[in-house]
Scaffold this active site. Structure first.
Site, PDB file in Angstrom:
ATOM      1  N   GLY A  14      25.057  -7.930  90.380  1.00  0.00           N
ATOM      2  CA  GLY A  14      24.466  -7.303  89.198  1.00  0.00           C
ATOM      3  C   GLY A  14      23.883  -5.923  89.436  1.00  0.00           C
ATOM      4  O   GLY A  14      23.008  -5.484  88.698  1.00  0.00           O
ATOM      5  N   ASN A  16      25.368  -3.170  88.858  1.00  0.00           N
ATOM      6  CA  ASN A  16      25.747  -2.388  87.671  1.00  0.00           C
ATOM      7  C   ASN A  16      24.923  -2.807  86.467  1.00  0.00           C
ATOM      8  O   ASN A  16      24.561  -1.974  85.634  1.00  0.00           O
ATOM      9  CB  ASN A  16      27.246  -2.536  87.412  1.00  0.00           C
ATOM     10  CG  ASN A  16      28.047  -1.722  88.403  1.00  0.00           C
ATOM     11  OD1 ASN A  16      28.141  -0.504  88.281  1.00  0.00           O
ATOM     12  ND2 ASN A  16      28.583  -2.384  89.395  1.00  0.00           N
ATOM     13  N   MET A 101      34.073 -11.739  86.702  1.00  0.00           N
ATOM     14  CA  MET A 101      35.313 -11.990  87.418  1.00  0.00           C
ATOM     15  C   MET A 101      36.136 -13.125  86.801  1.00  0.00           C
ATOM     16  O   MET A 101      36.579 -14.037  87.480  1.00  0.00           O
ATOM     17  CB  MET A 101      35.014 -12.288  88.888  1.00  0.00           C
ATOM     18  CG  MET A 101      34.294 -11.162  89.600  1.00  0.00           C
ATOM     19  SD  MET A 101      35.133  -9.586  89.441  1.00  0.00           S
ATOM     20  CE  MET A 101      36.460  -9.821  90.588  1.00  0.00           C
ATOM     21  N   HIS A 102      36.314 -13.043  85.501  1.00  0.00           N
ATOM     22  CA  HIS A 102      37.121 -14.054  84.806  1.00  0.00           C
ATOM     23  C   HIS A 102      37.986 -13.338  83.775  1.00  0.00           C
ATOM     24  O   HIS A 102      37.466 -12.589  82.930  1.00  0.00           O
ATOM     25  CB  HIS A 102      36.191 -15.067  84.119  1.00  0.00           C
ATOM     26  CG  HIS A 102      36.898 -16.022  83.208  1.00  0.00           C
ATOM     27  ND1 HIS A 102      37.403 -17.235  83.620  1.00  0.00           N
ATOM     28  CD2 HIS A 102      37.206 -15.937  81.888  1.00  0.00           C
ATOM     29  CE1 HIS A 102      37.976 -17.850  82.591  1.00  0.00           C
ATOM     30  NE2 HIS A 102      37.872 -17.086  81.537  1.00  0.00           N
ATOM     31  N   LEU A 104      39.760 -12.815  80.516  1.00  0.00           N
ATOM     32  CA  LEU A 104      39.502 -13.336  79.172  1.00  0.00           C
ATOM     33  C   LEU A 104      40.803 -13.389  78.380  1.00  0.00           C
ATOM     34  O   LEU A 104      41.542 -12.395  78.300  1.00  0.00           O
ATOM     35  CB  LEU A 104      38.473 -12.459  78.461  1.00  0.00           C
ATOM     36  CG  LEU A 104      37.083 -12.489  79.097  1.00  0.00           C
ATOM     37  CD1 LEU A 104      36.239 -11.321  78.582  1.00  0.00           C
ATOM     38  CD2 LEU A 104      36.384 -13.824  78.824  1.00  0.00           C
ATOM     39  N   ASN A 132      34.941  -2.828  80.154  1.00  0.00           N
ATOM     40  CA  ASN A 132      34.936  -3.351  81.521  1.00  0.00           C
ATOM     41  C   ASN A 132      34.836  -2.214  82.527  1.00  0.00           C
ATOM     42  O   ASN A 132      35.394  -1.130  82.312  1.00  0.00           O
ATOM     43  CB  ASN A 132      36.218  -4.146  81.791  1.00  0.00           C
ATOM     44  CG  ASN A 132      36.327  -4.639  83.224  1.00  0.00           C
ATOM     45  OD1 ASN A 132      35.439  -5.354  83.700  1.00  0.00           O
ATOM     46  ND2 ASN A 132      37.377  -4.238  83.915  1.00  0.00           N
ATOM     47  N   HIS A 134      35.903  -1.066  86.188  1.00  0.00           N
ATOM     48  CA  HIS A 134      36.909  -1.431  87.188  1.00  0.00           C
ATOM     49  C   HIS A 134      36.947  -0.370  88.294  1.00  0.00           C
ATOM     50  O   HIS A 134      37.063   0.817  87.996  1.00  0.00           O
ATOM     51  CB  HIS A 134      38.287  -1.579  86.536  1.00  0.00           C
ATOM     52  CG  HIS A 134      39.336  -2.045  87.477  1.00  0.00           C
ATOM     53  ND1 HIS A 134      39.213  -3.229  88.203  1.00  0.00           N
ATOM     54  CD2 HIS A 134      40.512  -1.523  87.858  1.00  0.00           C
ATOM     55  CE1 HIS A 134      40.265  -3.374  88.970  1.00  0.00           C
ATOM     56  NE2 HIS A 134      41.068  -2.352  88.792  1.00  0.00           N
ATOM     57  N   ASP A 174      42.845  -4.789  82.816  1.00  0.00           N
ATOM     58  CA  ASP A 174      42.608  -3.420  83.280  1.00  0.00           C
ATOM     59  C   ASP A 174      43.561  -2.404  82.676  1.00  0.00           C
ATOM     60  O   ASP A 174      43.705  -1.292  83.199  1.00  0.00           O
ATOM     61  CB  ASP A 174      42.664  -3.376  84.812  1.00  0.00           C
ATOM     62  CG  ASP A 174      41.612  -4.269  85.426  1.00  0.00           C
ATOM     63  OD1 ASP A 174      41.858  -4.833  86.500  1.00  0.00           O
ATOM     64  OD2 ASP A 174      40.542  -4.449  84.810  1.00  0.00           O
ATOM     65  N   GLU A 203      30.057   3.949  90.199  1.00  0.00           N
ATOM     66  CA  GLU A 203      30.073   2.912  89.146  1.00  0.00           C
ATOM     67  C   GLU A 203      28.773   2.901  88.364  1.00  0.00           C
ATOM     68  O   GLU A 203      28.758   2.805  87.138  1.00  0.00           O
ATOM     69  CB  GLU A 203      30.282   1.530  89.772  1.00  0.00           C
ATOM     70  CG  GLU A 203      31.656   1.274  90.300  1.00  0.00           C
ATOM     71  CD  GLU A 203      31.772  -0.106  90.897  1.00  0.00           C
ATOM     72  OE1 GLU A 203      30.807  -0.605  91.498  1.00  0.00           O
ATOM     73  OE2 GLU A 203      32.844  -0.705  90.732  1.00  0.00           O
TER      74      GLU A 203
HETATM   75  N1  LIG Z   1      41.507  -9.818  79.120  1.00  0.00           N
HETATM   76  C1  LIG Z   1      40.838  -9.182  80.103  1.00  0.00           C
HETATM   77  N2  LIG Z   1      39.948  -9.868  80.835  1.00  0.00           N
HETATM   78  C2  LIG Z   1      39.289  -9.231  81.833  1.00  0.00           C
HETATM   79  C3  LIG Z   1      39.557  -7.881  82.127  1.00  0.00           C
HETATM   80  C4  LIG Z   1      40.504  -7.190  81.325  1.00  0.00           C
HETATM   81  O1  LIG Z   1      40.747  -5.965  81.503  1.00  0.00           O
HETATM   82  N3  LIG Z   1      41.119  -7.887  80.324  1.00  0.00           N
HETATM   83  N4  LIG Z   1      38.923  -7.273  83.217  1.00  0.00           N
HETATM   84  C5  LIG Z   1      38.410  -8.221  84.199  1.00  0.00           C
HETATM   85  C6  LIG Z   1      37.660  -7.649  85.333  1.00  0.00           C
HETATM   86  N5  LIG Z   1      38.599  -7.604  86.446  1.00  0.00           N
HETATM   87  C7  LIG Z   1      38.957  -6.352  86.839  1.00  0.00           C
HETATM   88  O2  LIG Z   1      38.443  -5.337  86.359  1.00  0.00           O
HETATM   89  C8  LIG Z   1      39.167  -8.791  86.976  1.00  0.00           C
HETATM   90  C9  LIG Z   1      38.329  -9.843  87.301  1.00  0.00           C
HETATM   91  C10 LIG Z   1      38.862 -11.030  87.800  1.00  0.00           C
HETATM   92  C11 LIG Z   1      40.226 -11.177  87.969  1.00  0.00           C
HETATM   93  C12 LIG Z   1      40.785 -12.495  88.422  1.00  0.00           C
HETATM   94  O3  LIG Z   1      41.843 -12.573  89.027  1.00  0.00           O
HETATM   95  N6  LIG Z   1      40.053 -13.565  88.065  1.00  0.00           N
HETATM   96  C13 LIG Z   1      40.529 -14.952  88.322  1.00  0.00           C
HETATM   97  C14 LIG Z   1      39.428 -15.774  88.975  1.00  0.00           C
HETATM   98  C15 LIG Z   1      38.870 -15.066  90.167  1.00  0.00           C
HETATM   99  C16 LIG Z   1      37.543 -15.722  90.610  1.00  0.00           C
HETATM  100  O4  LIG Z   1      37.028 -16.574  89.856  1.00  0.00           O
HETATM  101  O5  LIG Z   1      37.070 -15.317  91.683  1.00  0.00           O
HETATM  102  C17 LIG Z   1      40.801 -15.620  86.991  1.00  0.00           C
HETATM  103  O6  LIG Z   1      40.200 -15.186  85.958  1.00  0.00           O
HETATM  104  O7  LIG Z   1      41.535 -16.619  87.022  1.00  0.00           O
HETATM  105  C18 LIG Z   1      41.073 -10.114  87.651  1.00  0.00           C
HETATM  106  C19 LIG Z   1      40.544  -8.914  87.149  1.00  0.00           C
HETATM  107  C20 LIG Z   1      37.582  -9.269  83.571  1.00  0.00           C
HETATM  108  N7  LIG Z   1      38.351  -9.910  82.544  1.00  0.00           N
HETATM  109  N1  LIG Z   2      37.918  -6.246  88.576  1.00  0.00           N
HETATM  110  C1  LIG Z   2      36.519  -6.250  88.313  1.00  0.00           C
HETATM  111  C2  LIG Z   2      35.745  -5.817  89.528  1.00  0.00           C
HETATM  112  O1  LIG Z   2      36.264  -5.802  90.630  1.00  0.00           O
HETATM  113  N2  LIG Z   2      34.475  -5.487  89.323  1.00  0.00           N
HETATM  114  C3  LIG Z   2      33.655  -5.031  90.410  1.00  0.00           C
HETATM  115  O2  LIG Z   2      32.707  -6.030  90.743  1.00  0.00           O
HETATM  116  C4  LIG Z   2      31.579  -5.374  91.333  1.00  0.00           C
HETATM  117  C5  LIG Z   2      30.344  -5.910  90.682  1.00  0.00           C
HETATM  118  O3  LIG Z   2      29.229  -5.470  91.379  1.00  0.00           O
HETATM  119  P1  LIG Z   2      27.760  -5.823  90.819  1.00  0.00           P
HETATM  120  O4  LIG Z   2      27.738  -7.318  90.585  1.00  0.00           O
HETATM  121  O5  LIG Z   2      26.830  -5.376  91.897  1.00  0.00           O
HETATM  122  O6  LIG Z   2      27.581  -5.045  89.538  1.00  0.00           O
HETATM  123  C6  LIG Z   2      31.736  -3.877  91.064  1.00  0.00           C
HETATM  124  O7  LIG Z   2      32.204  -3.225  92.220  1.00  0.00           O
HETATM  125  C7  LIG Z   2      32.814  -3.849  90.010  1.00  0.00           C
HETATM  126  O8  LIG Z   2      33.622  -2.697  90.021  1.00  0.00           O
END
Ligand SMILES: Nc1nc2c(c(=O)[nH]1)N[C@@H](CN(C=O)c1ccc(C(=O)N[C@@H](CCC(=O)O)C(=O)O)cc1)CN2
Ligand SMILES: NCC(=O)N[C@@H]1O[C@H](COP(=O)([O-])[O-])[C@@H](O)[C@H]1O
Length: 219
Positions: A14, A16, A101-102, A104, A132, A134, A174, A203
């Site tokens: 957290g 960010n 990290m999920h 949607l 988001n 990234h 993304d 970030e």
């Molecule tokens: N519909 C969208 N959902 C999310 C986006 C997006 O652009 N469109 N951005 C992500 C954030 N992210 C990258 O920026 C990202 C986060 C997580 C994953 C991923 O592979 N997640 C897996 C589970 C991984 C885990 O639980 O450790 C999953 O969801 O099955 C990819 C990209 C957030 N959502």
């Molecule tokens: N694809 C999404 C992704 O990789 N997000 C990344 O998770 C970290 C969260 O840090 P934080 O919990 O300290 O804010 C950040 O580095 C952000 O860019």
């Protein structure tokens, strides 16, 4: 002018979120208040940051696997819709994914996009923008672990530039419209830790800029 209501989704430390907390109602993020921090990981330190904010920020937690276990027959899409319902109950003007990290699916997006009403037979609501953060440049390293992947690619000579962006959230991960993009310097021999520190510093700047930009779009 009515204060803008912001909901932030996290899965981890957290830092960010902390940047957003610190920026609330300052010239960087005027007339904005975080009304909820939502996590899919119970141990996310971001939940502690919210609780320790002044005033404390309400939090909520719901993880996919426990949800599926306690709702036999429900799907990942149902989970996504439940998350959207929880967030929309706060009447947000903006939803920010800050290390969420999920991925949607439509279950979430059709509710926040206003394509589907919260409840059958009701009128649809207006669109609530979702953005988001990234840690990569548009079109590069979509998905998780982008920092490590960019660092490795640079060391191999496969890329010459790296950076971070805030983008609108669409179904394709993304691939939403970039709102703020900033390059992060990378030099040969840079350790992953040194690069990662530069990425996080950048970030923390652009997540506030991205939030301010989208909030300024609405009346
Ligand atoms: N519909 C969208 N959902 C999310 C986006 C997006 O652009 N469109 N951005 C992500 C954030 N992210 C990258 O920026 C990202 C986060 C997580 C994953 C991923 O592979 N997640 C897996 C589970 C991984 C885990 O639980 O450790 C999953 O969801 O099955 C990819 C990209 C957030 N959502
Ligand atoms: N694809 C999404 C992704 O990789 N997000 C990344 O998770 C970290 C969260 O840090 P934080 O919990 O300290 O804010 C950040 O580095 C952000 O860019």
């Amino acid at each position: 002018m009515t204060e803008k209501r912001v909901v932030v989704l996290i899965s981890g430390s957290g830092s960010n979120l902390q940047a957003l907390i610190n920026a609330q109602n300052t010239p960087s993020l005027p007339n904005a208040r975080i009304v909820r921090v939502f996590s899919n990981r119970k141990a996310a330190f971001g939940l502690t940051r919210a609780a320790q904010a002044t005033p404390p920020i309400p939090t909520a937690y719901l993880a996919l696997q426990p949800y599926l276990k306690s709702h036999p027959g429900k799907t990942r899409d149902d989970y996504d819709a439940e998350v959207a319902r929880i967030l929309l109950a706060d009447n947000p003007d903006l939803i920010i994914l800050a290390g969420w990290m999920h991925i949607l699916g439509d279950g979430f997006l059709e509710l926040t996009d206003g394509r589907k009403p919260l409840n059958e037979g009701e009128p649809t609501r207006g669109v609530v923008p979702v953005i988001n953060l990234h840690p990569a440049l548009p079109g590069a390293f979509d998905g998780a672990n982008a920092i490590e992947r960019a660092h490795e690619a640079f060391q191999k000579g496969e890329i010459t530039r790296a950076g971070v962006m805030v983008h609108r959230v669409v179904k394709d991960v993304d691939r939403g419209e970039p709102l703020v993009v900033k390059e992060v310097p990378l030099e040969k021999g840079d350790s992953l830790e040194a690069f990662e520190e530069r990425v996080h510093e950048t970030e923390h700047e652009i997540i506030v800029q991205g939030a301010a930009k989208v909030l300024a779009e609405s009346k």
